[in-house]
Design a protein around this motif. Structure first.
Motif, PDB file in Angstrom:
ATOM      1  N   TYR A 117       0.847  -1.187   0.000  1.00 18.87           N
ATOM      2  CA  TYR A 117       0.000   0.000   0.000  1.00 18.87           C
ATOM      3  C   TYR A 117       0.886   1.242   0.000  1.00 18.87           C
ATOM      4  CZ  TYR A 117      -3.539  -3.373   1.341  1.00 18.87           C
ATOM      5  OH  TYR A 117      -4.370  -4.462   1.347  1.00 18.87           O
ATOM      6  N   THR A 118       0.292   2.365  -0.378  1.00 22.09           N
ATOM      7  CA  THR A 118       0.955   3.659  -0.269  1.00 22.09           C
ATOM      8  C   THR A 118       0.223   4.476   0.785  1.00 22.09           C
ATOM      9  OG1 THR A 118       1.880   3.767  -2.504  1.00 22.09           O
ATOM     10  CG2 THR A 118       1.426   5.862  -1.417  1.00 22.09           C
ATOM     11  N   MET A 131      -0.069   8.173   2.690  1.00 23.03           N
ATOM     12  CA  MET A 131       0.281   9.581   2.544  1.00 23.03           C
ATOM     13  C   MET A 131      -0.531  10.442   3.508  1.00 23.03           C
ATOM     14  SD  MET A 131      -1.388  10.432  -1.201  1.00 23.03           S
ATOM     15  CE  MET A 131      -0.800   8.921  -1.973  1.00 23.03           C
ATOM     16  N   LEU A 173       4.800  10.597   2.847  1.00 24.70           N
ATOM     17  CA  LEU A 173       4.571   9.747   1.681  1.00 24.70           C
ATOM     18  C   LEU A 173       5.435   8.498   1.824  1.00 24.70           C
ATOM     19  CD1 LEU A 173       3.330   9.215  -1.116  1.00 24.70           C
ATOM     20  CD2 LEU A 173       5.232  10.522  -2.112  1.00 24.70           C
ATOM     21  N   ASN A 199       5.866   4.438   0.427  1.00 26.34           N
ATOM     22  CA  ASN A 199       5.503   3.369  -0.491  1.00 26.34           C
ATOM     23  C   ASN A 199       5.835   1.995   0.114  1.00 26.34           C
ATOM     24  OD1 ASN A 199       4.759   5.263  -2.464  1.00 26.34           O
ATOM     25  ND2 ASN A 199       6.845   5.363  -3.277  1.00 26.34           N
ATOM     26  N   ASP A 200       5.253   0.960  -0.464  1.00 29.69           N
ATOM     27  CA  ASP A 200       5.528  -0.431  -0.056  1.00 29.69           C
ATOM     28  C   ASP A 200       5.173  -0.697   1.402  1.00 29.69           C
ATOM     29  OD1 ASP A 200       6.583  -0.735  -2.657  1.00 29.69           O
ATOM     30  OD2 ASP A 200       8.577  -0.119  -1.976  1.00 29.69           O
ATOM     31  N   GLN A 245      -1.572  -0.402  -3.565  1.00 29.22           N
ATOM     32  CA  GLN A 245      -0.483  -0.119  -4.498  1.00 29.22           C
ATOM     33  C   GLN A 245      -0.399  -1.264  -5.513  1.00 29.22           C
ATOM     34  OE1 GLN A 245       3.286   1.438  -2.764  1.00 29.22           O
ATOM     35  NE2 GLN A 245       4.260  -0.268  -3.835  1.00 29.22           N
ATOM     36  N   PHE A 279       3.051  -0.562  -9.962  1.00 28.00           N
ATOM     37  CA  PHE A 279       3.384   0.756  -9.422  1.00 28.00           C
ATOM     38  C   PHE A 279       4.861   1.089  -9.627  1.00 28.00           C
ATOM     39  CE2 PHE A 279       5.107   3.326  -5.944  1.00 28.00           C
ATOM     40  CZ  PHE A 279       4.328   4.457  -6.037  1.00 28.00           C
ATOM     41  N   ALA A 339       7.242   4.592  -8.741  1.00 26.91           N
ATOM     42  CA  ALA A 339       7.270   5.958  -8.223  1.00 26.91           C
ATOM     43  C   ALA A 339       7.777   6.904  -9.297  1.00 26.91           C
ATOM     44  CB  ALA A 339       8.167   6.031  -6.994  1.00 26.91           C
ATOM     45  N   THR A 357       0.062   7.622 -10.965  1.00 25.13           N
ATOM     46  CA  THR A 357       0.752   6.405 -10.523  1.00 25.13           C
ATOM     47  C   THR A 357      -0.162   5.182 -10.526  1.00 25.13           C
ATOM     48  OG1 THR A 357       0.271   6.955  -8.214  1.00 25.13           O
ATOM     49  CG2 THR A 357       2.415   7.662  -9.098  1.00 25.13           C
ATOM     50  N   LEU A 415      -2.554   4.461  -8.428  1.00 25.81           N
ATOM     51  CA  LEU A 415      -2.889   3.971  -7.089  1.00 25.81           C
ATOM     52  C   LEU A 415      -4.394   3.742  -6.960  1.00 25.81           C
ATOM     53  CD1 LEU A 415      -0.700   6.246  -4.777  1.00 25.81           C
ATOM     54  CD2 LEU A 415      -0.373   3.803  -5.221  1.00 25.81           C
TER      55      LEU A 415
END
Length: 285
Positions: free
Chosen positions: A93-94, A96, A116, A118-119, A163, A167, A169, A193, A195
């Motif tokens: 998941y991302t 933010m 932010l 990622n992963d 994500q 995906f 970045a 992206t 998402l």
């Protein structure tokens, strides 16, 4: 008897691991995003499948809409999810966090990116799942909110997006340690992206000083308050004799009885009334 919105919406800290009515939790979060005008100002729609809670002291279970101080939110929160389905939507998941500023802000000019990652992974086997960021990629490390004095109650939003395996970045946001950014195109980032879906979200409020302009107050409603509304709705419906016709709430199984659906619908209506009352400074009956 008359009750003020403040007395009905008071947030009572809960202990982590509490038992949560997840369908009602989802209804609560959706209603709060609408009452705080995050829908449609920031998001066109919001239909989470999980309830997202946060803790800044590893013991207090905070739900959406809580007002906190700069000191309280200086360090990254611990995040956890409430769900009735432990099957995750994605391996990663991302996460933010953005500052959507105050109610009425023109979100088309962008938001301030405060976090932010990622992963991100999710783990657990029960109703409460952990959001794991220790081994994730922190593109922008958590930057504690510090709104300008007198600028009003800022809405700080935490989002968890599935994500996809494809995906990648973007080049300008692929290096860990990329600093906080103002006027960031949050919606553009999500779209470019690929998402999605947005599986969970929440927000908290930080304000410093007294607002120098007239800004609508943000109502704060939590599941404990909604439970009271739900109970009242059930009683008004003849303790389950009314058949609900509304569709199942987002994130719920939809297998409950008609009387339960009716109570849930009435509970959500109660939240709407509370939100309007908060925004207009009215009193609730």
């Amino acid at each position: 008897m008359f009750f003020s919105l403040a007395s009905l919406a008071v947030l009572l800290p809960a202990v982590l691991g509490q038992i949560v009515d997840v369908p009602l939790e989802i209804e609560s979060i959706e209603a709060l995003f609408t009452s705080a005008q995050l829908v449609p100002e920031l998001l066109p729609t919001f239909t989470p499948t999980w309830g997202l809670h946060f803790s800044f002291d590893n013991s207090t279970d905070n739900s959406a809409g809580q007002s906190l101080t700069v000191a309280q939110v200086a360090t990254p929160p611990t995040l956890h999810l409430y769900t009735t389905n432990t099957t995750t939507a994605s391996p990663f998941y991302t996460l933010m966090m953005v500052d959507a500023d105050v109610i009425g802000t023109d979100e088309s000019v962008g938001q301030t990116r405060h976090w932010l990652v990622n992963d991100v992974s999710v783990s657990g086997t029960g109703e409460t799942l952990a959001v794991n960021i220790a081994n994730a990629t922190a593109i922008t490390d958590y930057a504690g909110p510090f709104p300008a004095a007198g600028s009003g109650p800022h809405r700080y939003c935490l989002f968890l997006y599935a994500q996809p395996s494809t995906f990648q970045a973007p080049s300008d946001l692929s290096t860990p340690g990329t600093p906080l950014a103002n006027n960031w195109d949050f919606a553009g980032y999500v779209n470019s992206t690929g998402l999605g879906p947005l599986v969970a979200g929440t927000f908290y409020i930080v304000e410093q000083g007294t607002a120098t302009a007239s800004i609508p107050a943000i109502p704060t409603v939590v599941s404990s308050t909604l439970s009271l509304a739900k109970a009242s709705a059930a009683s008004a419906a003849g303790m389950g004799t009314q058949t609900g016709s509304a569709a199942s709430p987002s994130g719920s199984s939809g297998s409950g009885s008609g009387s339960h659906s009716g109570a849930m619908s009435n509970a959500v209506s109660a939240v709407g009334v509370m939100a309007v009352a908060g925004l207009l400074g009215a009193m609730l009956l």
